[in-house]
Design a protein around this motif. Sequence first.
Motif, PDB file in Angstrom:
ATOM      1  N   GLY A   9       0.934  -1.012  -0.010  1.00 17.35           N
ATOM      2  CA  GLY A   9       0.098   0.145   0.175  1.00 17.35           C
ATOM      3  C   GLY A   9       0.820   1.026  -0.077  1.00 17.35           C
ATOM      4  O   GLY A   9       0.343   2.306   0.178  1.00 17.35           O
ATOM      5  N   LEU A  10       2.203   1.080  -0.163  1.00 17.55           N
ATOM      6  CA  LEU A  10       3.062   2.353   0.000  1.00 17.55           C
ATOM      7  C   LEU A  10       2.623   3.383  -1.379  1.00 17.55           C
ATOM      8  O   LEU A  10       2.388   3.016  -2.527  1.00 17.55           O
ATOM      9  CB  LEU A  10       4.428   1.859  -0.366  1.00 17.55           C
ATOM     10  CG  LEU A  10       5.080   1.055   0.853  1.00 17.55           C
ATOM     11  CD1 LEU A  10       6.385   0.757   0.431  1.00 17.55           C
ATOM     12  CD2 LEU A  10       5.195   1.945   2.166  1.00 17.55           C
ATOM     13  N   LEU A  11       2.526   4.658  -1.140  1.00 21.95           N
ATOM     14  CA  LEU A  11       2.271   5.449  -2.045  1.00 21.95           C
ATOM     15  C   LEU A  11       3.399   5.921  -2.821  1.00 21.95           C
ATOM     16  O   LEU A  11       4.654   6.320  -2.216  1.00 21.95           O
ATOM     17  CB  LEU A  11       1.683   6.789  -1.399  1.00 21.95           C
ATOM     18  CG  LEU A  11       1.011   7.849  -2.406  1.00 21.95           C
ATOM     19  CD1 LEU A  11      -0.328   7.077  -3.076  1.00 21.95           C
ATOM     20  CD2 LEU A  11       0.378   8.914  -1.733  1.00 21.95           C
ATOM     21  N   ILE A  12       3.359   5.741  -4.314  1.00 20.32           N
ATOM     22  CA  ILE A  12       4.690   6.043  -5.010  1.00 20.32           C
ATOM     23  C   ILE A  12       4.056   7.096  -6.193  1.00 20.32           C
ATOM     24  O   ILE A  12       2.831   6.883  -6.882  1.00 20.32           O
ATOM     25  CB  ILE A  12       5.075   4.669  -5.716  1.00 20.32           C
ATOM     26  CG1 ILE A  12       5.477   3.603  -4.812  1.00 20.32           C
ATOM     27  CG2 ILE A  12       6.093   5.065  -6.625  1.00 20.32           C
ATOM     28  CD1 ILE A  12       6.671   3.926  -3.642  1.00 20.32           C
ATOM     29  N   GLY A  13       4.837   7.965  -6.501  1.00 22.10           N
ATOM     30  CA  GLY A  13       4.419   9.051  -7.349  1.00 22.10           C
ATOM     31  C   GLY A  13       5.451   8.711  -8.834  1.00 22.10           C
ATOM     32  O   GLY A  13       6.627   8.044  -8.452  1.00 22.10           O
ATOM     33  N   LEU A  14       4.900   8.753  -9.798  1.00 26.30           N
ATOM     34  CA  LEU A  14       5.595   8.398 -11.188  1.00 26.30           C
ATOM     35  C   LEU A  14       5.331   9.723 -11.962  1.00 26.30           C
ATOM     36  O   LEU A  14       4.235   9.976 -12.042  1.00 26.30           O
ATOM     37  CB  LEU A  14       4.931   7.210 -11.959  1.00 26.30           C
ATOM     38  CG  LEU A  14       5.079   5.856 -11.082  1.00 26.30           C
ATOM     39  CD1 LEU A  14       4.495   4.681 -11.772  1.00 26.30           C
ATOM     40  CD2 LEU A  14       6.727   5.566 -10.942  1.00 26.30           C
ATOM     41  N   ALA A  15       6.564  10.127 -12.699  1.00 22.09           N
ATOM     42  CA  ALA A  15       6.468  11.183 -13.690  1.00 22.09           C
ATOM     43  C   ALA A  15       7.277  10.688 -14.941  1.00 22.09           C
ATOM     44  O   ALA A  15       8.376  10.177 -14.976  1.00 22.09           O
ATOM     45  CB  ALA A  15       7.006  12.152 -13.126  1.00 22.09           C
ATOM     46  N   GLU A  16       6.720  11.151 -15.889  1.00 20.35           N
ATOM     47  CA  GLU A  16       7.179  11.092 -17.341  1.00 20.35           C
ATOM     48  C   GLU A  16       7.360  12.389 -17.850  1.00 20.35           C
ATOM     49  O   GLU A  16       6.641  13.029 -18.091  1.00 20.35           O
ATOM     50  CB  GLU A  16       6.222   9.972 -18.365  1.00 20.35           C
ATOM     51  CG  GLU A  16       6.914   9.976 -19.703  1.00 20.35           C
ATOM     52  CD  GLU A  16       5.967   9.283 -20.491  1.00 20.35           C
ATOM     53  OE1 GLU A  16       6.278   9.466 -21.790  1.00 20.35           O
ATOM     54  OE2 GLU A  16       4.759   8.631 -20.307  1.00 20.35           O
TER      55      GLU A  16
END
Length: 150
Positions: free
Chosen positions: A138-145
């Motif tokens: 359930g860890l919150l991870i941000g992804l950006a392209e």
Amino acid sequence: MAKNKLLRMDNVGIVVESLDDAIAFFTEIGLKLEGRATIEGEWAGRVTGLGSQNVELAMMVTPDGHSRLEISRFVSPPTIADHRTAPVNSLGYLRVMFTVEDIDEMVARLRKHGAQLVGEIVQYENSYRLCYIRGTEGLLIGLAEQLNNK
């Protein structure tokens, strides 16, 4: 007297229940396992304020070698709070953001590890495509392209 200057940010720490699952998940994102160790004893507890402790940890490093993620599993003392599924507007440390080459491909790969989109993949102007996912445990991870390099 000269002002002491910051040299670098060394790492960000995340506490998990399964070190192996977290290593597999962050390896899928593209981090490399730099090392694993068990840290125990009263000396370590003097740093954390927990007293005598036994912690298994893994250090993961980004491909450029500049950023690290320290993943820890406390054997003792046991964890006493769980903030992993806290919503985005919660106080305290919340998420880690990674820049990826292809956000759609990365999300598809991470879904095979149980990851779920929090909202949707959105575009910010002509600069980035972004999303938040709930990854392992359930860890919150941000992804950006980044778009302007294409």
